[in-house]
Design a protein around this motif. Sequence first.
Motif, PDB file in Angstrom:
ATOM      1  N   ASN A  99      -0.637   2.001   4.563  1.00 30.64           N
ATOM      2  CA  ASN A  99       0.659   2.141   3.906  1.00 30.64           C
ATOM      3  C   ASN A  99       1.552   3.059   4.728  1.00 30.64           C
ATOM      4  O   ASN A  99       1.072   4.005   5.368  1.00 30.64           O
TER       5      ASN A  99
ATOM      6  N   ASN B 142       7.126   4.964   1.495  1.00 32.67           N
ATOM      7  CA  ASN B 142       8.448   4.552   1.043  1.00 32.67           C
ATOM      8  C   ASN B 142       8.928   5.692   0.149  1.00 32.67           C
ATOM      9  O   ASN B 142       8.510   5.807  -1.001  1.00 32.67           O
TER      10      ASN B 142
ATOM     11  N   ILE C 272      10.470   7.651  -2.380  1.00 35.09           N
ATOM     12  CA  ILE C 272      11.167   7.251  -3.600  1.00 35.09           C
ATOM     13  C   ILE C 272      11.898   8.449  -4.214  1.00 35.09           C
ATOM     14  O   ILE C 272      11.286   9.497  -4.437  1.00 35.09           O
TER      15      ILE C 272
ATOM     16  N   ARG D 299      11.376   8.925   7.462  1.00 37.25           N
ATOM     17  CA  ARG D 299      10.806   7.593   7.636  1.00 37.25           C
ATOM     18  C   ARG D 299      10.007   7.504   8.930  1.00 37.25           C
ATOM     19  O   ARG D 299      10.411   8.026   9.962  1.00 37.25           O
TER      20      ARG D 299
ATOM     21  N   GLY E 246       5.351  -0.213   2.001  1.00 36.50           N
ATOM     22  CA  GLY E 246       6.343   0.407   2.871  1.00 36.50           C
ATOM     23  C   GLY E 246       6.589  -0.306   4.185  1.00 36.50           C
ATOM     24  O   GLY E 246       7.406   0.160   4.990  1.00 36.50           O
ATOM     25  N   ARG E 247       5.927  -1.426   4.407  1.00 35.51           N
ATOM     26  CA  ARG E 247       6.116  -2.089   5.711  1.00 35.51           C
ATOM     27  C   ARG E 247       7.551  -2.575   5.901  1.00 35.51           C
ATOM     28  O   ARG E 247       8.093  -2.531   7.006  1.00 35.51           O
ATOM     29  N   GLU E 248       8.168  -3.011   4.806  1.00 35.40           N
ATOM     30  CA  GLU E 248       9.516  -3.560   4.932  1.00 35.40           C
ATOM     31  C   GLU E 248      10.524  -2.500   5.349  1.00 35.40           C
ATOM     32  O   GLU E 248      11.445  -2.795   6.125  1.00 35.40           O
ATOM     33  N   VAL E 249      10.365  -1.263   4.841  1.00 36.78           N
ATOM     34  CA  VAL E 249      11.358  -0.224   5.134  1.00 36.78           C
ATOM     35  C   VAL E 249      10.992   0.606   6.358  1.00 36.78           C
ATOM     36  O   VAL E 249      11.838   1.336   6.884  1.00 36.78           O
ATOM     37  N   ASN E 250       9.764   0.516   6.838  1.00 37.10           N
ATOM     38  CA  ASN E 250       9.355   1.268   8.028  1.00 37.10           C
ATOM     39  C   ASN E 250       9.280   0.382   9.269  1.00 37.10           C
ATOM     40  O   ASN E 250       9.836   0.720  10.313  1.00 37.10           O
TER      41      ASN E 250
ATOM     42  N   ARG F 185      10.575  -2.701   9.402  1.00 35.62           N
ATOM     43  CA  ARG F 185      11.854  -3.419   9.447  1.00 35.62           C
ATOM     44  C   ARG F 185      11.716  -4.747  10.182  1.00 35.62           C
ATOM     45  O   ARG F 185      10.863  -5.562   9.852  1.00 35.62           O
TER      46      ARG F 185
ATOM     47  N   THR G 215       7.713  -0.675  -6.263  1.00 36.29           N
ATOM     48  CA  THR G 215       8.748  -1.032  -5.283  1.00 36.29           C
ATOM     49  C   THR G 215       8.654  -2.517  -4.952  1.00 36.29           C
ATOM     50  O   THR G 215       7.574  -3.125  -5.057  1.00 36.29           O
TER      51      THR G 215
END
Length: 342
Positions: A236, A239, A241, A251, A278-282, A284, A305
Amino acid sequence: MNKAMEWQSLARKALSGECLTREEGLAVLEADNDEILLLMHAAFKVRQHYYGKKVKLNMIINAKSGLCPEDCGYCSQSIVSTAPVKKYTLLDKDTLLAGAREAMARQAGTYCIVAAGKGPTNKELDQVIDAVREIRDTMPLKICACLGILKDDQAQRLAEAGVHRYNHNLNTSKANYPSITTTHTYDQRIETVEKVKIHGMSPCSGVIIGMGETNQEIVEMAYALREIDADSIPINFLNAIPGTPLEHAVRTSSMKALKVLALFRFICPAKEIRVAGGREVNLRTLQPMSLYAANSLFVGDYLTTEGQDVSADHQIIEDLGFEIELNALQGGDKDGLDRRRT
């Protein structure tokens, strides 16, 4: 030795069964960004040896939300969080069964039943077991449970009910643990993973990157998971929050995230390495590159999330020339990692 040869030498070392030194592990995390393609190529050599171009999909259902007495600094469901999350007791059997059917629709091979809390009550355990038995009887899914710290008899009951895998993340290094939570200990988490193994369930345990740990501690996390012999390792990336103690955490950069995945592939070469929360926000736009080291993804939403659209994940896999791997229960794979007979 040039850098291409250096990273390939780590791949050969991993494939031979020899563990990287801590200095070599640290070198992976500190690699220049210009070397990322060479590093990921080396990690892919190991990943390809064990998993080819197959990608395992997992789906989570948040079976109990927002009523947790623990003070984990990363979690929006913890007692110290002010984040506006849904709060509900354990979902009924019909809802858990509907989640399993959704997992099948998303081509997930493993369905993860997750409930926030220090550990399950006997009533909650009965409810989960009731659902697990019906899922086992009606759907070709592997079932992973994540219910917190287990007592010995609870682990036994879950195994007897047909739970294939139990998740209990180490989350961070032993040294960093007291800064993340105080309501339970790192050693208690290790003890639960060991109980899971004793009762024949496959141990799933991973980490959260981005909680103030040093690079040396990330290497220690990888060593710890190698030591406890976790079959499945979710990586992970925090993310952060709003409303949680770690809301202002920096990040993890996309490049750093890729280096972390390569590190875990080298140190735990034969294990299922999963790109998790958290892969989507880290990561990208570099999410596709993660699969050159990892061989598994969560599809859909996480606990509190949102994940990206499932069709986007399927498209990534297709565009890479990879393919979704069905588990043995679905007639597809030769997964020898689970310790329970299926």
